[in-house]
Design a protein around this motif. Structure first.
Motif, PDB file in Angstrom:
ATOM      1  N   VAL A 125      42.627  30.015  48.803  1.00 46.75           N
ATOM      2  CA  VAL A 125      43.189  31.208  47.899  1.00 46.75           C
ATOM      3  C   VAL A 125      42.908  32.402  48.620  1.00 46.75           C
ATOM      4  CG1 VAL A 125      42.803  32.132  45.629  1.00 46.75           C
ATOM      5  CG2 VAL A 125      42.518  29.690  45.924  1.00 46.75           C
ATOM      6  N   ARG A 126      41.875  32.529  49.009  1.00 47.81           N
ATOM      7  CA  ARG A 126      41.472  34.035  49.832  1.00 47.81           C
ATOM      8  C   ARG A 126      42.378  34.201  50.984  1.00 47.81           C
ATOM      9  NH1 ARG A 126      40.377  37.563  52.249  1.00 47.81           N
ATOM     10  NH2 ARG A 126      38.520  38.357  53.298  1.00 47.81           N
ATOM     11  N   SER A 127      42.864  33.247  51.561  1.00 49.69           N
ATOM     12  CA  SER A 127      43.686  33.254  52.765  1.00 49.69           C
ATOM     13  C   SER A 127      45.058  33.851  52.370  1.00 49.69           C
ATOM     14  CB  SER A 127      43.760  32.059  53.664  1.00 49.69           C
ATOM     15  OG  SER A 127      44.882  32.130  54.400  1.00 49.69           O
ATOM     16  N   ALA A 128      45.624  33.287  50.964  1.00 47.93           N
ATOM     17  CA  ALA A 128      46.926  33.530  50.394  1.00 47.93           C
ATOM     18  C   ALA A 128      46.773  34.882  49.787  1.00 47.93           C
ATOM     19  CB  ALA A 128      47.280  32.425  49.528  1.00 47.93           C
ATOM     20  N   LEU A 129      45.742  35.360  49.376  1.00 49.35           N
ATOM     21  CA  LEU A 129      45.894  36.442  48.378  1.00 49.35           C
ATOM     22  C   LEU A 129      45.107  37.754  49.288  1.00 49.35           C
ATOM     23  CD1 LEU A 129      44.222  35.305  45.192  1.00 49.35           C
ATOM     24  CD2 LEU A 129      46.607  35.354  45.686  1.00 49.35           C
ATOM     25  N   GLY A 130      44.288  37.438  50.164  1.00 48.06           N
ATOM     26  CA  GLY A 130      43.801  38.432  50.895  1.00 48.06           C
ATOM     27  C   GLY A 130      42.345  39.103  50.079  1.00 48.06           C
ATOM     28  N   LEU A 131      41.601  39.655  50.790  1.00 44.99           N
ATOM     29  CA  LEU A 131      40.493  40.149  49.899  1.00 44.99           C
ATOM     30  C   LEU A 131      40.575  40.758  48.768  1.00 44.99           C
ATOM     31  CD1 LEU A 131      37.121  40.634  49.914  1.00 44.99           C
ATOM     32  CD2 LEU A 131      37.361  42.698  51.071  1.00 44.99           C
ATOM     33  N   TRP A 132      41.528  41.850  48.453  1.00 48.49           N
ATOM     34  CA  TRP A 132      41.806  42.436  47.321  1.00 48.49           C
ATOM     35  C   TRP A 132      42.395  41.753  46.322  1.00 48.49           C
ATOM     36  CZ3 TRP A 132      39.103  46.494  46.557  1.00 48.49           C
ATOM     37  CH2 TRP A 132      38.587  47.203  47.625  1.00 48.49           C
ATOM     38  N   GLY A 133      43.031  40.730  46.694  1.00 47.02           N
ATOM     39  CA  GLY A 133      43.956  39.683  45.855  1.00 47.02           C
ATOM     40  C   GLY A 133      42.750  38.921  45.259  1.00 47.02           C
ATOM     41  N   ARG A 136      40.697  41.016  42.618  1.00 40.47           N
ATOM     42  CA  ARG A 136      41.244  41.213  41.491  1.00 40.47           C
ATOM     43  C   ARG A 136      41.172  40.097  40.806  1.00 40.47           C
ATOM     44  NH1 ARG A 136      42.626  41.149  37.227  1.00 40.47           N
ATOM     45  NH2 ARG A 136      44.408  41.713  36.060  1.00 40.47           N
ATOM     46  N   ALA A 137      41.636  38.892  41.325  1.00 41.76           N
ATOM     47  CA  ALA A 137      41.731  37.570  40.459  1.00 41.76           C
ATOM     48  C   ALA A 137      40.409  37.090  39.989  1.00 41.76           C
ATOM     49  CB  ALA A 137      42.060  36.349  41.504  1.00 41.76           C
ATOM     50  N   SER A 138      39.231  37.546  40.693  1.00 40.16           N
ATOM     51  CA  SER A 138      37.905  37.221  40.156  1.00 40.16           C
ATOM     52  C   SER A 138      37.383  38.126  38.803  1.00 40.16           C
ATOM     53  CB  SER A 138      36.633  37.239  41.104  1.00 40.16           C
ATOM     54  OG  SER A 138      36.954  38.253  41.901  1.00 40.16           O
ATOM     55  N   LEU A 139      38.283  39.135  38.627  1.00 43.61           N
ATOM     56  CA  LEU A 139      38.234  40.066  37.316  1.00 43.61           C
ATOM     57  C   LEU A 139      38.245  39.103  36.123  1.00 43.61           C
ATOM     58  CD1 LEU A 139      39.840  43.278  37.450  1.00 43.61           C
ATOM     59  CD2 LEU A 139      37.434  42.924  36.990  1.00 43.61           C
ATOM     60  N   ASP A 140      39.221  38.156  36.331  1.00 45.71           N
ATOM     61  CA  ASP A 140      39.390  36.948  35.085  1.00 45.71           C
ATOM     62  C   ASP A 140      38.166  36.508  34.588  1.00 45.71           C
ATOM     63  OD1 ASP A 140      40.612  34.867  33.838  1.00 45.71           O
ATOM     64  OD2 ASP A 140      39.768  33.710  35.802  1.00 45.71           O
ATOM     65  N   ARG A 141      37.091  36.244  35.410  1.00 39.47           N
ATOM     66  CA  ARG A 141      35.755  35.929  34.669  1.00 39.47           C
ATOM     67  C   ARG A 141      35.196  36.941  33.767  1.00 39.47           C
ATOM     68  NH1 ARG A 141      31.927  34.780  39.327  1.00 39.47           N
ATOM     69  NH2 ARG A 141      30.266  34.555  37.655  1.00 39.47           N
ATOM     70  N   TYR A 142      35.593  38.279  33.813  1.00 42.68           N
ATOM     71  CA  TYR A 142      34.993  39.033  32.973  1.00 42.68           C
ATOM     72  C   TYR A 142      35.540  39.775  31.785  1.00 42.68           C
ATOM     73  CZ  TYR A 142      31.937  38.887  37.227  1.00 42.68           C
ATOM     74  OH  TYR A 142      31.386  38.273  38.472  1.00 42.68           O
ATOM     75  N   LEU A 143      36.999  39.322  31.917  1.00 41.31           N
ATOM     76  CA  LEU A 143      37.682  39.757  31.106  1.00 41.31           C
ATOM     77  C   LEU A 143      37.476  39.032  29.623  1.00 41.31           C
ATOM     78  CD1 LEU A 143      41.105  40.110  33.022  1.00 41.31           C
ATOM     79  CD2 LEU A 143      39.802  42.144  32.166  1.00 41.31           C
ATOM     80  N   PRO A 144      37.701  39.974  28.445  1.00 39.90           N
ATOM     81  CA  PRO A 144      37.315  38.989  27.096  1.00 39.90           C
ATOM     82  C   PRO A 144      38.481  38.003  26.975  1.00 39.90           C
ATOM     83  CG  PRO A 144      38.244  41.202  26.527  1.00 39.90           C
ATOM     84  CD  PRO A 144      37.818  40.979  28.216  1.00 39.90           C
ATOM     85  N   THR A 145      38.223  36.823  26.397  1.00 37.50           N
ATOM     86  CA  THR A 145      39.243  36.008  25.911  1.00 37.50           C
ATOM     87  C   THR A 145      39.531  35.740  24.452  1.00 37.50           C
ATOM     88  OG1 THR A 145      37.942  34.076  26.121  1.00 37.50           O
ATOM     89  CG2 THR A 145      39.363  34.546  27.889  1.00 37.50           C
ATOM     90  N   GLY A 163      45.925  39.178  38.301  1.00 39.93           N
ATOM     91  CA  GLY A 163      46.713  40.228  39.005  1.00 39.93           C
ATOM     92  C   GLY A 163      47.867  39.635  39.584  1.00 39.93           C
ATOM     93  N   LYS A 164      48.612  40.737  40.413  1.00 41.17           N
ATOM     94  CA  LYS A 164      50.105  40.477  40.866  1.00 41.17           C
ATOM     95  C   LYS A 164      50.090  39.629  42.161  1.00 41.17           C
ATOM     96  CE  LYS A 164      53.396  43.594  42.678  1.00 41.17           C
ATOM     97  NZ  LYS A 164      53.313  45.032  43.155  1.00 41.17           N
ATOM     98  N   ARG A 165      48.943  39.591  42.955  1.00 41.29           N
ATOM     99  CA  ARG A 165      49.132  38.750  43.974  1.00 41.29           C
ATOM    100  C   ARG A 165      49.238  37.194  43.711  1.00 41.29           C
ATOM    101  NH1 ARG A 165      45.875  41.512  48.896  1.00 41.29           N
ATOM    102  NH2 ARG A 165      46.967  43.651  48.765  1.00 41.29           N
ATOM    103  N   VAL A 166      48.401  36.853  42.846  1.00 36.15           N
ATOM    104  CA  VAL A 166      48.103  35.532  42.307  1.00 36.15           C
ATOM    105  C   VAL A 166      49.685  35.007  41.616  1.00 36.15           C
ATOM    106  CG1 VAL A 166      47.226  33.727  40.668  1.00 36.15           C
ATOM    107  CG2 VAL A 166      45.973  35.410  41.842  1.00 36.15           C
ATOM    108  N   LEU A 167      50.233  36.057  41.063  1.00 41.06           N
ATOM    109  CA  LEU A 167      51.589  35.646  40.266  1.00 41.06           C
ATOM    110  C   LEU A 167      52.736  35.559  41.553  1.00 41.06           C
ATOM    111  CD1 LEU A 167      53.510  35.527  37.958  1.00 41.06           C
ATOM    112  CD2 LEU A 167      53.723  37.986  37.837  1.00 41.06           C
TER     113      LEU A 167
END
Ligand SMILES: Cc1cc2nc3c(=O)[nH]c(=O)nc-3n(C[C@H](O)[C@H](O)[C@H](O)COP(=O)(O)OP(=O)(O)OC[C@H]3O[C@@H](n4cnc5c(N)ncnc54)[C@H](O)[C@@H]3O)c2cc1C
Length: 487
Positions: A125-133, A136-145, A163-167
């Motif tokens: 995943v890290r390789s496909a998204l790059g560090l910033w990707g 950003r994707a790990s922000l998911d853990r902190y967002l309310p559901t 985020g956009k890169r995962v999409l």
């Protein structure tokens, strides 16, 4: 429901007509027959199975449509068990698939659903998204559901959580490959059922994906990491087994009978058909299960249920599959695992996905023999209201040429006409449901209107969700409930 008496004075078994002999219709017939109902299945084509079928290319019998099933539900596994095929269930090769991005190919993270990763920091995943990707994707853990109350597209949920890169890099290629459509348009609750509810329960999208993957692995008994399974010899064996069981159980199976009219008098439904030679016939029954694609189902039902006017589902895209059987020993090394999903913006490519079938299924590799390879490329993607996204190759020759060029890029091995032992093009017009945002609610409303008519039900991929893992359990459940209410 009162029924006239038979000659011996006993009550006659209720009759059912199932319209459509795809997997949904055949499963509905199995369920109805199992409850003692006298069942007739009407199929317009001259073969059974709808989107599950076979064709022969270079002497190999191959799936012409569906070639696997998701293990997200145990519906297909339990059906295969009922049909005596449990021991024939096979897992795909664990090498997994790749994703072709505009900047090159990457291994598709294995522990995902629809390309949504369960861990943004997995090396793939890290390789496909790059560090910033990945950050950003790990922000998911902190967002309310919160529990899902509103409708949402796949893209909206993925973009807001990860985020956009995962999409763009992971989800769009997978959704394009599986559903032939843009994730901006598709209803997440139809294409990833249960995922949003799990997200509310587990606190993040990644955790929901991990939980759903784990449940699949436990259900299927397959090795962790494999979200799909197949049947040794191909998914088309499911149809053969269903048809054989239904015939043995005394179900009347009539192919070449197109249903054109549905109405009722009192409690009896009348299904009017036309055969290929134009001969018309009417079938009477207390129960009718309509197992067609969405637009055809609503059209057939529109006289009997006029309230359906305005509820017609949008037709799906035309999907074209090009199968090549190649003499290409370089492919023994599986250069791109089980296949490649293509990100929509990838330059120089027209295919949206390539399945390296002999790399994916060991039974097929054994049948083909060393050096012989089966690859299947798919073309056609829905942009809006089922219209194709681009002009793309159309004729068989154009498709063949495009397939050679695309396979050469995607497999990193040049594929020339002289390498081809056989090829075929299969077209699936509107066969994939186009489940745009709000589809689940629209189907719910259609089913409510239909349920108000005694003895009527609709089943199939457009109502249950695309894919056998949704279609099979839903068809069995709907038909079972219909039968239970009638006896
Ligand atoms: C190319 C392709 C690949 C796929 N790959 C996979 C996969 O790998 N895994 C997976 O799980 N799913 C896959 N799917 C999806 C899966 O195949 C479908 O969700 C499922 O088979 C749908 O079954 P169904 O019975 O609802 O519809 P269908 O299979 O479309 O069956 C409907 C039947 O109704 C018949 N019919 C139409 N009109 C009439 C009429 N007027 N009267 C009588 N009969 C009529 C048709 O001829 C057809 O046989 C794929 C689909 C396609 C098109």
């Amino acid at each position: 429901m009162e029924r006239e008496q038979g000659a011996g004075g006993q009550k006659r078994a209720p009759r059912a007509v199932v319209v459509g002999g795809g997997v949904a219709g055949l499963c509905a017939a199995l369920e109805l027959r199992g409850r003692g109902i006298d069942v007739t299945v009407l199929e317009a084509a001259d073969r059974w199975g709808g989107c599950v079928g076979s064709h022969e290319v270079a002497g190999l019998t191959l799936d012409s449509g569906a070639e696997s099933f998701a293990t997200r539900t145990d519906g297909v596994k339990s059906l295969l068990g009922d049909l005596g095929l449990a021991s024939e269930i096979v897992a795909p090769h664990p090498s997994g698939a790749w994703v072709q991005l505009p900047r090159g190919a990457e291994e598709l993270p294995k522990a995902g659903i629809l390309g949504i990763p369960s861990n943004p920091w997995d090396p793939e995943v890290r390789s496909a998204l790059g560090l910033w990707g990945s950050l950003r994707a790990s922000l998911d853990r902190y967002l309310p559901t919160r529990p899902p109350t509103d409708q949402a597209s796949v893209a909206a949920v993925v973009r807001s959580r990860m985020g956009k890169r995962v999409l763009e890099r992971l989800v769009a290629p997978v959704v394009g490959g599986v559903h032939s459509a843009d994730p901006e348009l598709l209803d997440i609750d139809m294409v990833a059922p249960g995922l949003r509810a799990l997200m509310a329960e587990r606190g993040s999208l990644a955790a929901a994906v991990a939980a759903q993957r784990e449940r699949s692995a436990v259900r299927s008994g397959a090795k962790a990491g494999s979200a799909v399974a197949g049947i040794r010899g191909g998914m088309n064996r499911l149809v053969d087994a269903l048809v054989e069981r239904l015939a043995d159980d005394g179900v009347t199976l009539l192919s070449g009978q197109r249903a054109e009219r549905l109405d009722h008098s009192g409690e009896t439904w009348h299904v009017g058909t036309a055969a290929a030679d134009g001969a018309a016939q009417t079938f009477d029954a207390e129960l009718v299960v309509v197992a067609l694609g969405g637009p055809a189902a609503v059209e057939l039902l529109s006289d009997a249920v006029p309230q359906l006017a305005g509820h017609e589902p949008v037709p799906g895209p035309e999907v074209k599959l090009v199968t090549l059987v190649l003499d290409k020993p370089e492919l023994d090394a599986r250069p791109r695992g089980t296949g490649v999903l293509v990100a929509p913006q990838s330059p120089g490519l027209q295919a949206k996905a390539l399945t390296h079938a002999t790399a994916k299924w060991s039974w097929l590799a054994e049948q083909a023999g060393p050096g012989t390879h089966v690859v299947r490329l798919s073309y056609g993607r829905a942009e809006d209201a089922g219209r194709p996204l681009d002009d793309g190759p159309e004729t068989d020759d154009e498709l063949f040429r495009a397939a050679l060029a695309d396979a050469s890029i995607l497999l990193t091995v040049p594929v020339a006409p002289e390498d081809v032992l056989g090829w075929d093009v299969v077209r699936w017009e509107g066969a994939l449901p186009f489940a745009t945002v709000g589809h689940r609610e629209r189907v719910g409303e259609i089913r409510r209107l239909i349920a108000a008519q005694p003895g009527l039900a609709v089943v199939g991929g457009w109502a249950a969700g695309n894919g056998l893992a949704s279609v099979v359990p839903d068809a069995r459940k709907q038909a079972g409930e219909l039968a239970d209410h009638s006896v």
